[in-house]
Design a protein around this motif. Sequence first.
Motif, PDB file in Angstrom:
ATOM      1  N   PHE A 137     -45.638 -93.672  -5.935  1.00 43.61           N
ATOM      2  CA  PHE A 137     -44.871 -94.804  -5.975  1.00 43.61           C
ATOM      3  C   PHE A 137     -43.906 -94.925  -4.773  1.00 43.61           C
ATOM      4  CE2 PHE A 137     -45.790 -95.252 -10.767  1.00 43.61           C
ATOM      5  CZ  PHE A 137     -46.490 -96.338 -10.694  1.00 43.61           C
ATOM      6  N   TRP A 138     -43.754 -93.907  -4.120  1.00 43.78           N
ATOM      7  CA  TRP A 138     -42.849 -93.754  -3.089  1.00 43.78           C
ATOM      8  C   TRP A 138     -43.685 -94.269  -1.812  1.00 43.78           C
ATOM      9  CZ3 TRP A 138     -40.452 -87.990  -2.793  1.00 43.78           C
ATOM     10  CH2 TRP A 138     -39.805 -87.850  -4.037  1.00 43.78           C
ATOM     11  N   THR A 139     -44.660 -94.668  -1.785  1.00 44.78           N
ATOM     12  CA  THR A 139     -45.403 -95.116  -0.692  1.00 44.78           C
ATOM     13  C   THR A 139     -45.858 -96.767  -0.865  1.00 44.78           C
ATOM     14  OG1 THR A 139     -47.650 -94.145  -1.490  1.00 44.78           O
ATOM     15  CG2 THR A 139     -46.170 -92.937   0.411  1.00 44.78           C
ATOM     16  N   ASN A 140     -46.253 -97.438   0.137  1.00 46.94           N
ATOM     17  CA  ASN A 140     -46.650 -98.683   0.044  1.00 46.94           C
ATOM     18  C   ASN A 140     -48.027 -98.845  -0.706  1.00 46.94           C
ATOM     19  OD1 ASN A 140     -48.206-101.274   1.334  1.00 46.94           O
ATOM     20  ND2 ASN A 140     -45.982-101.737   1.325  1.00 46.94           N
ATOM     21  N   LEU A 141     -48.369 -99.895  -1.413  1.00 43.47           N
ATOM     22  CA  LEU A 141     -49.474-100.109  -2.197  1.00 43.47           C
ATOM     23  C   LEU A 141     -50.771-100.362  -1.143  1.00 43.47           C
ATOM     24  CD1 LEU A 141     -51.393-100.957  -4.479  1.00 43.47           C
ATOM     25  CD2 LEU A 141     -50.523-103.308  -4.095  1.00 43.47           C
ATOM     26  N   LEU A 142     -50.524-100.725   0.136  1.00 40.78           N
ATOM     27  CA  LEU A 142     -51.695-100.999   1.211  1.00 40.78           C
ATOM     28  C   LEU A 142     -51.892 -99.490   1.602  1.00 40.78           C
ATOM     29  CD1 LEU A 142     -53.195-102.781   2.796  1.00 40.78           C
ATOM     30  CD2 LEU A 142     -51.406-102.939   4.354  1.00 40.78           C
ATOM     31  N   ILE A 143     -50.759 -98.618   1.887  1.00 37.76           N
ATOM     32  CA  ILE A 143     -51.034 -97.365   2.419  1.00 37.76           C
ATOM     33  C   ILE A 143     -52.060 -96.484   1.415  1.00 37.76           C
ATOM     34  CG2 ILE A 143     -49.874 -95.188   2.951  1.00 37.76           C
ATOM     35  CD1 ILE A 143     -47.637 -96.827   4.179  1.00 37.76           C
ATOM     36  N   ARG A 144     -51.574 -96.661   0.054  1.00 35.43           N
ATOM     37  CA  ARG A 144     -52.308 -95.960  -1.164  1.00 35.43           C
ATOM     38  C   ARG A 144     -53.824 -96.416  -1.013  1.00 35.43           C
ATOM     39  NH1 ARG A 144     -48.982 -97.069  -6.142  1.00 35.43           N
ATOM     40  NH2 ARG A 144     -47.804 -98.302  -4.900  1.00 35.43           N
ATOM     41  N   THR A 145     -54.093 -97.755  -0.848  1.00 32.32           N
ATOM     42  CA  THR A 145     -55.312 -98.251  -0.941  1.00 32.32           C
ATOM     43  C   THR A 145     -56.135 -97.857   0.400  1.00 32.32           C
ATOM     44  OG1 THR A 145     -54.407-100.353  -1.836  1.00 32.32           O
ATOM     45  CG2 THR A 145     -56.536-100.201  -0.914  1.00 32.32           C
ATOM     46  N   PHE A 146     -55.649 -97.621   1.554  1.00 30.00           N
ATOM     47  CA  PHE A 146     -56.127 -96.749   2.562  1.00 30.00           C
ATOM     48  C   PHE A 146     -56.381 -95.438   2.400  1.00 30.00           C
ATOM     49  CE2 PHE A 146     -54.920-100.796   5.177  1.00 30.00           C
ATOM     50  CZ  PHE A 146     -56.137-101.172   5.707  1.00 30.00           C
ATOM     51  N   ALA A 147     -55.693 -95.064   1.656  1.00 34.53           N
ATOM     52  CA  ALA A 147     -55.929 -93.623   1.433  1.00 34.53           C
ATOM     53  C   ALA A 147     -57.083 -93.371   0.426  1.00 34.53           C
ATOM     54  CB  ALA A 147     -54.823 -93.147   0.500  1.00 34.53           C
ATOM     55  N   VAL A 148     -57.405 -94.304  -0.350  1.00 39.31           N
ATOM     56  CA  VAL A 148     -58.484 -94.136  -0.988  1.00 39.31           C
ATOM     57  C   VAL A 148     -59.690 -94.271  -0.209  1.00 39.31           C
ATOM     58  CG1 VAL A 148     -59.929 -95.267  -3.116  1.00 39.31           C
ATOM     59  CG2 VAL A 148     -57.225 -94.868  -3.092  1.00 39.31           C
ATOM     60  N   MET A 149     -59.703 -95.282   0.746  1.00 39.62           N
ATOM     61  CA  MET A 149     -60.602 -95.757   1.430  1.00 39.62           C
ATOM     62  C   MET A 149     -61.176 -94.473   2.457  1.00 39.62           C
ATOM     63  SD  MET A 149     -60.932 -98.533   4.857  1.00 39.62           S
ATOM     64  CE  MET A 149     -61.184 -99.807   3.740  1.00 39.62           C
ATOM     65  N   GLU A 150     -60.110 -93.810   2.897  1.00 37.27           N
ATOM     66  CA  GLU A 150     -60.700 -92.739   3.703  1.00 37.27           C
ATOM     67  C   GLU A 150     -61.272 -91.601   2.995  1.00 37.27           C
ATOM     68  OE1 GLU A 150     -59.981 -91.995   6.793  1.00 37.27           O
ATOM     69  OE2 GLU A 150     -59.611 -94.080   6.984  1.00 37.27           O
ATOM     70  N   VAL A 151     -61.046 -91.674   1.677  1.00 39.97           N
ATOM     71  CA  VAL A 151     -61.788 -90.492   0.437  1.00 39.97           C
ATOM     72  C   VAL A 151     -63.026 -90.999   0.497  1.00 39.97           C
ATOM     73  CG1 VAL A 151     -61.510 -89.493  -1.337  1.00 39.97           C
ATOM     74  CG2 VAL A 151     -59.466 -89.858  -0.253  1.00 39.97           C
ATOM     75  N   ILE A 152     -63.419 -92.334   0.243  1.00 36.91           N
ATOM     76  CA  ILE A 152     -64.769 -92.604  -0.080  1.00 36.91           C
ATOM     77  C   ILE A 152     -65.750 -93.352   0.815  1.00 36.91           C
ATOM     78  CG2 ILE A 152     -63.913 -92.931  -2.593  1.00 36.91           C
ATOM     79  CD1 ILE A 152     -63.706 -95.883  -2.022  1.00 36.91           C
ATOM     80  N   ARG A 153     -64.891 -93.522   2.109  1.00 33.59           N
ATOM     81  CA  ARG A 153     -66.020 -94.116   3.174  1.00 33.59           C
ATOM     82  C   ARG A 153     -67.265 -93.057   3.520  1.00 33.59           C
ATOM     83  NH1 ARG A 153     -64.376 -92.926   8.648  1.00 33.59           N
ATOM     84  NH2 ARG A 153     -63.001 -91.394   8.645  1.00 33.59           N
ATOM     85  N   ASN A 154     -68.175 -93.648   4.266  1.00 37.06           N
ATOM     86  CA  ASN A 154     -69.330 -92.918   4.546  1.00 37.06           C
ATOM     87  C   ASN A 154     -68.992 -91.748   5.083  1.00 37.06           C
ATOM     88  OD1 ASN A 154     -70.606 -94.941   3.269  1.00 37.06           O
ATOM     89  ND2 ASN A 154     -71.679 -95.482   5.281  1.00 37.06           N
ATOM     90  N   GLU A 155     -67.987 -91.576   6.129  1.00 40.73           N
ATOM     91  CA  GLU A 155     -67.738 -90.500   6.636  1.00 40.73           C
ATOM     92  C   GLU A 155     -66.337 -89.669   5.949  1.00 40.73           C
ATOM     93  OE1 GLU A 155     -67.780 -93.255   8.070  1.00 40.73           O
ATOM     94  OE2 GLU A 155     -69.484 -93.238   9.271  1.00 40.73           O
ATOM     95  N   GLY A 156     -65.969 -89.984   4.839  1.00 41.60           N
ATOM     96  CA  GLY A 156     -64.999 -89.324   4.037  1.00 41.60           C
ATOM     97  C   GLY A 156     -65.057 -88.163   3.370  1.00 41.60           C
TER      98      GLY A 156
END
Length: 311
Positions: A137-156
């Motif tokens: 909760f200390w970080t912005n919702l958009l930043i948390r969503t991009f963090a998930v993207m970095e984990v599950i993307r094709n090169e993640g």
Amino acid sequence: MATGPSNPAAAASAAADRRDTRNRWLLSAPALIILLFAAIGPLAIVVVYSFLTKGGYGGVEWKFSTDAWFGVVFQKDIFTDQVTLADAHMSILWRSLKLSFLSTLLALIFGFPTAYFIATRNEKSRDLWLFLITIPFWTNLLIRTFAVMEVIRNEGIVNSILIALGIVDQPVQILFTDGAVMMGLLYVYLPLMVLPLYASMERIDFRLVEAGYDLYATRWRVLRHVIFPLVKPGVIAGSILVFIPSLGAYVTPRVLGGGRNLMLGNLIDMQFGQARNWPLGAALSITLMAAVMIALLFYVKNASKAEVRHG
């Protein structure tokens, strides 16, 4: 009939009550004004817009019309005037309900043992674990969503591990799917499930759990008949706190869905933006709010019953 000497006292008491009531209203006035102009006012505008005619290039025309409400569920063929269900809207509504429900269910599955683990630690350890739970909760919702993207993307991270272990030869397409949106919603809103569950479990008298084991109950029976009934208010509260924001999510499906796996929040945004159909966007917004109100009423009703039963 009242005696003479008591009349002045009664009058003074009534005057004092009136002054007290007037002072209370005066003290509440700033909050009431803010509520009127910041909450009720915009909502009233949205309701009015939903009964107007859409403008040619956006905005509205001040002509009464129910076309927007008709368009929430139905659509009319421009050539034959045949009325059918609005397949796109129904598909997005179903996806929103499905992903919100599944995200809530998964949050409960992961959040329940997490909350139980924290509740059974000593006080110092509890504070540390709660601190770790609230860090997202200390970080912005958009930043948390991009963090998930970095984990599950094709090169993640996920695909890199799968390829390194030889489980797959090519990256698995996880991003831009319903599964990706659900994972994002789960990650973003999981703390909202853990915290109410922990608040309920912290108050449990664990001597009842020990008594269940002493009576030769299995772990499953203790969980089902002892622990779960005691934490039911926390389960309901956590489910509502996860389901409602998931149903109206905008950022997570926009980023992780890639613009193809839309939810209600994205559909409403499209009506006010690209489609330039403000009345339909307003009608969809009111429909979403009604769904949220139904969920809240369900919570209040069940929470009240739980308080009466255990209170």
